[in-house]
Design a protein around this motif. Structure first.
Motif, mmCIF file in Angstrom:
data_model
loop_
_atom_site.group_PDB
_atom_site.id
_atom_site.type_symbol
_atom_site.label_atom_id
_atom_site.label_comp_id
_atom_site.label_asym_id
_atom_site.label_seq_id
_atom_site.Cartn_x
_atom_site.Cartn_y
_atom_site.Cartn_z
ATOM 1 N N LYS A 1 3.233 -88.128 51.058
ATOM 2 C CA LYS A 1 2.755 -89.637 52.071
ATOM 3 C C LYS A 1 1.458 -88.691 52.719
ATOM 4 O O LYS A 1 1.929 -87.235 53.701
ATOM 5 N N ALA A 2 0.989 -89.684 53.268
ATOM 6 C CA ALA A 2 -0.908 -88.876 54.258
ATOM 7 C C ALA A 2 -0.438 -89.904 55.562
ATOM 8 O O ALA A 2 -0.020 -91.003 55.900
ATOM 9 N N ARG A 3 -0.947 -89.084 55.858
ATOM 10 C CA ARG A 3 -1.561 -89.900 57.354
ATOM 11 C C ARG A 3 -3.264 -89.619 57.823
ATOM 12 O O ARG A 3 -3.807 -88.595 57.163
ATOM 13 N N VAL A 4 -4.067 -90.547 59.092
ATOM 14 C CA VAL A 4 -5.362 -90.348 58.872
ATOM 15 C C VAL A 4 -5.739 -89.629 60.019
ATOM 16 O O VAL A 4 -4.835 -89.443 61.281
ATOM 17 N N VAL A 5 -6.349 -88.359 59.844
ATOM 18 C CA VAL A 5 -6.801 -87.948 60.717
ATOM 19 C C VAL A 5 -8.238 -88.442 61.476
ATOM 20 O O VAL A 5 -7.923 -88.142 62.906
ATOM 21 N N GLY A 6 -8.552 -89.385 60.932
ATOM 22 C CA GLY A 6 -10.080 -89.726 61.660
ATOM 23 C C GLY A 6 -10.854 -90.612 60.425
ATOM 24 O O GLY A 6 -10.325 -90.537 59.414
ATOM 25 N N SER A 7 -11.792 -91.286 60.734
ATOM 26 C CA SER A 7 -12.180 -92.060 60.482
ATOM 27 C C SER A 7 -13.903 -92.416 60.590
ATOM 28 O O SER A 7 -14.247 -92.423 61.648
ATOM 29 N N ASP A 8 -14.816 -92.696 59.687
ATOM 30 C CA ASP A 8 -15.920 -93.231 60.249
ATOM 31 C C ASP A 8 -16.904 -94.287 59.505
ATOM 32 O O ASP A 8 -17.070 -93.805 58.393
ATOM 33 N N ASP A 9 -17.669 -95.318 60.117
ATOM 34 C CA ASP A 9 -17.530 -96.476 60.261
ATOM 35 C C ASP A 9 -18.983 -96.510 59.664
ATOM 36 O O ASP A 9 -19.212 -97.190 58.271
ATOM 37 N N LEU B 1 -16.446 -92.869 55.819
ATOM 38 C CA LEU B 1 -15.532 -91.779 54.535
ATOM 39 C C LEU B 1 -14.404 -92.478 56.193
ATOM 40 O O LEU B 1 -14.262 -92.577 56.753
ATOM 41 N N ALA B 2 -13.075 -91.554 54.941
ATOM 42 C CA ALA B 2 -12.144 -90.864 55.781
ATOM 43 C C ALA B 2 -11.225 -90.132 55.638
ATOM 44 O O ALA B 2 -11.230 -89.685 54.128
ATOM 45 N N VAL B 3 -10.370 -89.300 56.955
ATOM 46 C CA VAL B 3 -10.191 -87.782 55.989
ATOM 47 C C VAL B 3 -8.259 -88.430 56.454
ATOM 48 O O VAL B 3 -8.178 -88.995 57.409
ATOM 49 N N LEU B 4 -8.330 -87.580 55.738
ATOM 50 C CA LEU B 4 -6.559 -87.800 55.206
ATOM 51 C C LEU B 4 -5.729 -86.619 55.454
ATOM 52 O O LEU B 4 -6.153 -85.310 54.779
ATOM 53 N N LYS B 5 -4.639 -86.470 55.358
ATOM 54 C CA LYS B 5 -3.665 -84.855 55.825
ATOM 55 C C LYS B 5 -3.021 -85.422 55.274
ATOM 56 O O LYS B 5 -1.309 -86.353 55.742
ATOM 57 N N ILE C 1 -12.573 -82.998 61.609
ATOM 58 C CA ILE C 1 -11.319 -81.657 61.364
ATOM 59 C C ILE C 1 -11.657 -81.470 62.521
ATOM 60 O O ILE C 1 -10.292 -80.619 63.318
ATOM 61 N N ARG C 2 -13.168 -81.188 63.059
ATOM 62 C CA ARG C 2 -12.532 -80.804 64.495
ATOM 63 C C ARG C 2 -12.474 -80.827 65.631
ATOM 64 O O ARG C 2 -11.861 -80.640 66.727
ATOM 65 N N THR C 3 -12.664 -82.475 65.847
ATOM 66 C CA THR C 3 -12.328 -82.856 66.871
ATOM 67 C C THR C 3 -11.458 -84.457 66.697
ATOM 68 O O THR C 3 -11.620 -85.398 67.688
ATOM 69 N N GLY C 4 -11.323 -85.148 65.350
ATOM 70 C CA GLY C 4 -10.949 -86.174 64.786
ATOM 71 C C GLY C 4 -11.902 -87.094 64.949
ATOM 72 O O GLY C 4 -11.180 -88.510 64.703
ATOM 73 N N HIS C 5 -13.082 -86.989 65.360
ATOM 74 C CA HIS C 5 -14.221 -88.173 64.862
ATOM 75 C C HIS C 5 -15.658 -87.485 64.854
ATOM 76 O O HIS C 5 -15.734 -86.138 65.409
ATOM 77 N N VAL C 6 -16.913 -88.901 64.574
ATOM 78 C CA VAL C 6 -17.896 -88.191 64.350
ATOM 79 C C VAL C 6 -18.491 -87.983 65.517
ATOM 80 O O VAL C 6 -18.413 -89.452 65.831
ATOM 81 N N VAL C 7 -19.675 -86.973 66.240
ATOM 82 C CA VAL C 7 -20.584 -87.387 66.879
ATOM 83 C C VAL C 7 -21.937 -87.010 66.975
ATOM 84 O O VAL C 7 -22.233 -86.479 66.074
#
Length: 392
Positions: free
Chosen positions: A148-156, A160-164, A278-284
Motif C-alpha cells: 500500500k502506498a500513500r501520496v507524499v505530494g503532487s504537482d499539477d 507528477l506525484a510522489v508516493l511513499k 520530499i523536502r516540503t510536500g509541495h513545489v514552489v
C-alpha cells in the motif's frame, strides 16, 4: 642465337619449377613465407590495427534486467457516488426530464498506471493523473509483492506525484545526471503496465526534445515513438544502459490519426519535483506576473533579424512585473545572468526563481535599452492563472 634460346628455356623451366615448389610449400605450410621473412629480417615491424564499425547491441535484455525491477504497477481506487437517471433519446427531453429514478449508489472505480522506485527507502514517482482523488493506492512490485502506498505530494504543472511505500528490499532505478541528456536518435525503452496486462517493454528512439503541447505551460517533453498505451503513464523511459531518462506521461492516439507519438517528462524535471516534494510536500516556483510570447520580427521592429527574447503581451495588475514597471510590448532579453531565448526558455527560468529574491530583468522598450529589478512571488495555481488570463 640458338645458345641464347637454350639458356632462356633453361631459366624458364627452373622458374616454373620454383613456382610449383613454392605453391606446394605454401599449401602445406601456410606460415612458411612469414617465418622466412622474419628470418631474413624483411618482415613488417607492426601491423595496422583493424578498425571495426560500432554496432548496436543484438539485445537490450541487460538494460531491461537493470531497470525493470524498479518499475511498479499502480492500482488507484476511489469511490464514485452516482444516482440513476431516466434517459431519453431526445436531447430536449433529457434536459427537461432527467430526474433521479432511484437511490444513490456508490461504486469503486480503479485507475491503472505505472510508477518508478527512485530511492531504496520507498519513494516512487508516477503521474498525478494516475492517482488523483484516489482513496486507496496499491502497488504491485516486480517480485510479486503487493504494498500500500500513500501520496507524499503532487504537482499539477508537471503532472507528477510522489508516493511513499513502506517495504524492504526495494530496487531503486539509476537516474541519468544533467550531463547525460538524451539526444534525438537515441534508443529508448518504455517500461510499464499497459491495459493492466502486466509489465511490458517497448522500444523506440527519441524523436524530439523540448516538446510543448500547451504553449502556456512548463512542459518540456521528450517525444518518442516507443509504444506508450493506457497504463504506461508514470512508467519508466530508460536508455540503452537501463538508466532513467524520463517518466512516461501521455500520447497522441490513433483517434486523431497519430501513430508513434508519445511523451515523457525529462528526468531532470522529475528529479527537481521529487526533491522539493520530499523536502516540503509541495513545489514552489517563481512568478513575475506577465504573459509573453515570441518576438515578432519585422523591418520596423528595431530588432536584428535573428532577435531572441520575448515580447510582453500582458501584465497582471498588482503583480511583480507591474510593480517593477514592465509594460506591454516591452521586449525582455535577459533575466538575471541568463539570456532569454524564447517564451518556453523564460518560463523555465521564471519557474526556477526563488520567491522574494529580486532579479534583474533587462530588454528593449521602443528600441531603447532598459533594466528593472523584479521581485518574484510564488506561482499561483493553474486555475488562478487561467482566471487572470480571462479577466478583462
Amino acid at each position: 642465337m640458338k645458345h641464347a634460346a637454350r639458356t632462356l628455356a633453361f631459366v624458364a623451366r627452373f622458374v616454373v619449377l620454383g613456382l610449383a615448389v613454392a605453391f606446394v610449400v605454401g599449401l602445406l605450410w601456410p606460415r612458411a613465407g612469414t617465418l622466412l621473412r622474419q628470418r631474413l629480417g624483411t618482415a613488417p615491424t607492426a601491423t595496422a590495427p583493424v578498425v571495426e564499425a560500432a554496432q548496436a547491441p543484438v539485445s537490450y535484455a541487460d538494460a531491461v534486467a537493470k531497470a525493470a525491477p524498479s518499475v511498479v504497477n499502480i492500482y488507484a481506487n476511489k469511490l464514485v457516488t452516482e444516482q440513476p437517471r431516466e434517459l431519453y433519446s431526445d436531447p430536449v427531453l433529457q434536459r427537461i426530464f432527467a430526474v433521479p429514478t432511484g437511490p444513490v449508489r456508490t461504486r469503486r472505480q480503479q485507475n491503472l498506471g505505472s510508477g518508478v522506485i527512485v530511492s531504496d527507502d520507498g519513494y516512487v514517482l508516477t503521474n498525478n493523473h494516475v492517482i488523483a482523488s484516489a482513496d486507496d493506492i496499491q502497488l504491485l512490485l516486480y517480485d510479486g509483492r503487493v504494498a500500500k502506498a500513500r501520496v507524499v505530494g503532487s504537482d499539477d504543472e508537471t503532472d507528477l506525484a510522489v508516493l511513499k511505500v513502506d517495504a524492504g528490499n526495494l530496487p531503486a532505478i539509476h537516474m541519468t545526471d544533467a550531463g547525460s541528456r538524451p539526444r534525438v536518435g537515441d534508443v529508448v525503452l518504455a517500461i510499464g503496465n499497459p491495459f493492466g496486462i502486466g509489465q511490458t517493454v517497448t522500444m523506440g528512439i527519441v524523436s524530439a526534445i523540448g516538446r510543448q503541447l500547451n504553449l502556456s505551460s512548463l512542459e518540456n517533453f521528450i517525444q518518442t515513438d516507443a509504444a506508450i498505451n493506457f497504463g504506461n503513464s508514470g512508467g519508466a523511459l530508460v536508455n540503452a544502459h537501463g538508466e532513467l531518462v524520463g517518466i512516461n506521461t501521455s500520447l497522441i492516439g490513433q483517434a486523431v490519426g497519430a501513430e508513434g507519438i508519445g511523451f515523457a517528462i525529462p528526468v531532470q524535471s522529475a528529479r527537481d519535483v521529487l526533491e522539493q516534494i520530499i523536502r516540503t510536500g509541495h513545489v514552489v516556483r517563481g512568478w513575475i506576473g506577465a504573459d509573453y510570447g515570441a518576438v515578432p520580427v519585422s523591418a520596423d521592429s528595431g530588432l536584428p533579424s535573428a532577435a531572441r527574447g520575448v515580447v510582453v503581451n500582458d501584465v497582471s495588475p498588482g503583480g511583480p512585473a507591474a510593480i517593477a514597471g514592465i509594460q506591454q510590448r516591452d521586449v525582455l532579453l535577459r533575466i538575471g545572468k541568463e539570456d532569454i531565448l524564447d517564451p518556453s526558455d523564460l518560463r523555465r527560468h521564471e519557474a526556477s526563481l526563488k520567491p522574494g529574491v529580486p532579479v534583474e530583468v533587462s530588454g528593449l522598450r521602443y528600441g531603447a535599452p532598459f533594466s528593472v529589478s523584479v521581485t518574484p512571488v510564488q506561482r499561483p495555481s493553474n486555475a488562478t492563472l487561467q482566471a487572470l488570463r480571462t479577466t478583462p
